[in-house]
Design a protein around this motif. Structure first.
Motif, PDB file in Angstrom:
ATOM      1  N   GLY A 163       3.763 -30.340  16.109  1.00  0.00           N
ATOM      2  CA  GLY A 163       3.090 -30.502  17.396  1.00  0.00           C
ATOM      3  C   GLY A 163       1.591 -30.308  17.296  1.00  0.00           C
ATOM      4  N   THR A 164       1.036 -29.680  18.330  1.00  0.00           N
ATOM      5  CA  THR A 164      -0.415 -29.469  18.368  1.00  0.00           C
ATOM      6  C   THR A 164      -0.885 -28.463  17.328  1.00  0.00           C
ATOM      7  OG1 THR A 164      -0.105 -27.782  20.091  1.00  0.00           O
ATOM      8  CG2 THR A 164      -0.535 -30.037  20.822  1.00  0.00           C
ATOM      9  N   ALA A 165       0.034 -27.645  16.829  1.00  0.00           N
ATOM     10  CA  ALA A 165      -0.340 -26.639  15.821  1.00  0.00           C
ATOM     11  C   ALA A 165      -0.371 -27.220  14.406  1.00  0.00           C
ATOM     12  CB  ALA A 165       0.625 -25.461  15.867  1.00  0.00           C
ATOM     13  N   LYS A 166       0.092 -28.463  14.274  1.00  0.00           N
ATOM     14  CA  LYS A 166       0.110 -29.096  12.952  1.00  0.00           C
ATOM     15  C   LYS A 166      -1.311 -29.409  12.509  1.00  0.00           C
ATOM     16  CE  LYS A 166       2.152 -32.985  10.439  1.00  0.00           C
ATOM     17  NZ  LYS A 166       3.020 -34.194  10.539  1.00  0.00           N
ATOM     18  N   ASN A 167      -1.582 -29.139  11.245  1.00  0.00           N
ATOM     19  CA  ASN A 167      -2.923 -29.373  10.699  1.00  0.00           C
ATOM     20  C   ASN A 167      -2.818 -30.381   9.569  1.00  0.00           C
ATOM     21  OD1 ASN A 167      -5.477 -29.296   9.653  1.00  0.00           O
ATOM     22  ND2 ASN A 167      -5.623 -27.077   9.554  1.00  0.00           N
TER      23      ASN A 167
END
Length: 306
Positions: A163-167
């Motif tokens: 999600g948004t925490a994926k880097n």
């Protein structure tokens, strides 16, 4: 009718000591054989599950580290390709310069002009051969199925989250608009007009026949622009490579921290466990001697009754 067997206090105490030593010895033996003081949730639930979580994350990051390594090699392959193309463009500049230096076209002698045209035609052939080699080099600059010089995109993931925490990071070479992925070859760099079916045509009006001095001058300018473009793309790849290598080093260090933290929670101190094992053997030996003495006292009473 049954009657219970009563043991003396000293005998019971010695037996309990032996049982306790045997149980502790079994625990220490397991620790010595596995190297861990926490082998299951029964030993210490908090430490066991925390260590499992840390080890699991370290394993996931190790898998991502392989992806980063492939990413580094892919970028380096493209970078080497650009280095080779730069050298080819420099050779093309030398070819154009050599053609332009021949001023015999200013002559009115037909024989002289014909000889000069033959020389320039040969230089044109060399020029287009170099352009073909540029394209061949571009096609061969891939790694593991990804070729950044062929407008491919490379995606590298840096963490295990979603999600948004994926880097993650996307690496590609773009056109002047900064958004359209573009291949790097002689045509895209504006050095040749086309390369259809392996037949290369010089830029129209820019030295198509290598007999036009003005055209050669314009082609020289195009080569300078192409060289600048290659250097810009190489700089972009170098910047991306630095980022990936930095994350690669960080991930290696983080994996080491996670594994060390997990080991600190569950690993046994082998020196301490060995000392405890020796102490338990001594304690067990003393308990056996004590039990033997207690039994001798009872046997002495039995002898009196005889």
């Amino acid at each position: 009718m049954s009657s219970g067997i009563s043991l003396t206090s000293s005998t019971r105490s010695s037996l309990l000591s032996l049982q306790s030593a045997a149980s502790a010895q079994g625990t220490i033996s397991e620790r010595l054989s596995t190297g861990k003081k926490v082998n299951s949730a029964i030993d210490n639930a908090v430490s066991f599950f925390t260590a499992s979580s840390l080890s699991g994350r370290a394993t996931t990051l190790s898998d991502l580290l392989d992806n980063m390594s492939n990413g580094v090699q892919t970028i380096q392959a493209a970078s080497k390709g650009l280095d080779g193309m730069k050298k080819l463009v420099e050779q093309m500049q030398a070819t154009v310069k050599q053609a332009r230096q021949d001023t015999t076209y200013d002559s009115t002698d037909a024989t002289t002009i014909a000889a000069t045209k033959k020389v320039r035609d040969n230089l044109k052939t060399q020029f287009l051969d170099l352009a073909k080699q540029m394209d061949n080099l571009s096609k061969d600059s891939g790694y593991n199925g990804v070729n950044l010089l062929n407008a491919d995109e490379l995606q590298i993931t840096f963490n295990e989250r979603t999600g948004t925490a994926k880097n993650d990071m996307k690496v590609a070479l773009y056109a002047a608009d900064g958004t359209t992925k573009e291949a790097v070859n002689a045509t895209k760099l504006g050095i040749v007009a086309s390369a259809t079916g392996g037949t290369y045509t010089a830029v129209t009006g820019s030295g198509d026949d290598f007999t036009d001095n003005a055209g050669l001058d314009k082609l020289s300018d195009l080569l300078t622009t192409a060289l600048t473009s290659i250097q810009t793309k190489a700089s972009s790849l170098g910047s991306n490579l630095t980022v990936v290598q930095t994350r690669q080093d960080f991930t290696k260090q983080l994996i080491n921290v996670l594994k060390t933290g997990s080991d600190n929670l569950v690993n046994a101190d082998m020196n301490e466990e060995a000392a405890n094992f020796t102490a338990l053997q001594t304690r067990q030996s003393i308990a056996q001697q004590t039990l033997s003495l207690a039994n001798q006292q009872q046997q002495g009473i039995l002898q009196l009754l005889r």
